[in-house]
Scaffold this motif. Structure first.
Motif, short mmCIF file in Angstrom:
data_model
loop_
_atom_site.label_atom_id
_atom_site.label_comp_id
_atom_site.label_asym_id
_atom_site.label_seq_id
_atom_site.Cartn_x
_atom_site.Cartn_y
_atom_site.Cartn_z
N LYS A 79 0.80 -1.17 -0.02
CA LYS A 79 0.00 0.16 0.07
C LYS A 79 0.88 1.08 0.13
O LYS A 79 0.57 2.27 -0.90
CB LYS A 79 -1.13 0.00 1.29
N ARG A 121 -12.52 -3.02 -7.33
CA ARG A 121 -11.66 -3.94 -6.91
C ARG A 121 -12.00 -5.28 -7.72
O ARG A 121 -13.18 -5.73 -7.71
CB ARG A 121 -11.52 -4.19 -5.59
N TRP A 160 -3.77 -2.72 -0.11
CA TRP A 160 -3.70 -1.80 -1.22
C TRP A 160 -4.74 -1.65 -2.08
O TRP A 160 -5.37 -0.88 -2.65
CB TRP A 160 -2.34 -1.76 -1.81
N MET A 161 -5.61 -2.88 -2.55
CA MET A 161 -6.75 -2.83 -3.31
C MET A 161 -7.90 -1.91 -2.62
O MET A 161 -8.53 -1.42 -3.52
CB MET A 161 -7.28 -4.27 -3.56
N PHE A 217 -8.82 1.66 -4.10
CA PHE A 217 -9.38 1.86 -5.16
C PHE A 217 -10.92 1.62 -5.12
O PHE A 217 -11.61 0.76 -4.14
CB PHE A 217 -8.99 0.98 -6.28
N SER A 245 -10.89 4.31 -10.11
CA SER A 245 -9.87 3.31 -10.66
C SER A 245 -10.07 2.11 -10.35
O SER A 245 -10.86 1.80 -9.16
CB SER A 245 -8.55 3.94 -10.16
N ASP A 264 -3.22 -8.75 -0.78
CA ASP A 264 -3.16 -7.53 -1.85
C ASP A 264 -4.75 -6.63 -1.30
O ASP A 264 -4.68 -5.53 -1.78
CB ASP A 264 -3.88 -8.10 -3.11
N SER A 273 -8.45 -1.86 -9.23
CA SER A 273 -7.20 -2.66 -8.69
C SER A 273 -7.58 -4.24 -8.99
O SER A 273 -8.68 -4.61 -8.99
CB SER A 273 -7.07 -2.43 -7.17
#
Length: 186
Positions: free
Chosen positions: A96, A134, A127-128, A131, A115, A124, A117
């Protein structure tokens, strides 16, 4: 493991092997993410690859598929040989902040909410979750459970050979249509 295999290997030799392998096999990818990246680039999105893979491999792959940025493991080379040391071990634990640091200070504005991811492991999700959209792509079991518990913010995609299964969108039959759908929700 990668580290043991490549330690003390000649860097130039490793680059030649990676280039040859990616040149010969690089287009033999999963169809859905390849289509999604192609559509994202056509629509002038920024495409970033974030992986535990060695950055020298990601760089070759990234050029082939026109990624804007890559974030991978930086393996230290000493006297032309891989040392077995990764200079950014945080890439394995803190994706992240690695991602945020990569994008910070760029000349473009990132709209995380608008956006997409894509991740494949529960690690994951850290950090996903930055967004708005996902995609759990061929997820491991813990990510699949997490995605199913959060269906409003995750799309689950399973791909095997040329068959794509997306439980939330049963009417979508091809990887191309699913990629187009994912771009249309932005």
């Amino acid at each position: 493991s990668w580290m043991k295999t490549i330690t003390a290997m000649n860097y130039a030799h490793a680059i030649r092997i990676a280039e040859e392998l990616i040149r010969d096999e690089g287009y033999d990818n999963f169809i859905f993410p390849s289509n999604l990246v192609r559509l994202a680039k056509m629509n002038q999105f920024i495409v970033v690859a974030l992986s535990r893979c060695p950055s020298f491999i990601l760089e070759i792959y990234g050029k082939m598929f026109y990624f804007d940025h890559i974030l991978g493991a930086e393996w230290i080379v000493s006297d032309g040989l891989f040392s077995g040391i990764v200079s950014n071990p945080g890439i394995f634990e803190d994706k992240k902040n690695q991602l945020i640091d990569c994008l910070r200070g760029r000349t473009y504005r990132i709209d995380f909410e608008g956006s997409i991811s894509i991740g494949d492991t529960q690690k994951d999700t850290e950090w996903m979750d930055l967004f708005g959209h996902r995609i759990a792509f061929n997820p491991d079991a813990p990510l699949l459970v997490h995605a199913r518990d959060n269906l409003m913010s995750y799309t689950v995609v399973h791909e095997h050979k040329d068959v794509v299964i997306c439980p939330q969108h049963e009417d979508i039959v091809s990887p191309q249509e699913l990629a187009q759908y994912c771009m249309s929700i932005l």
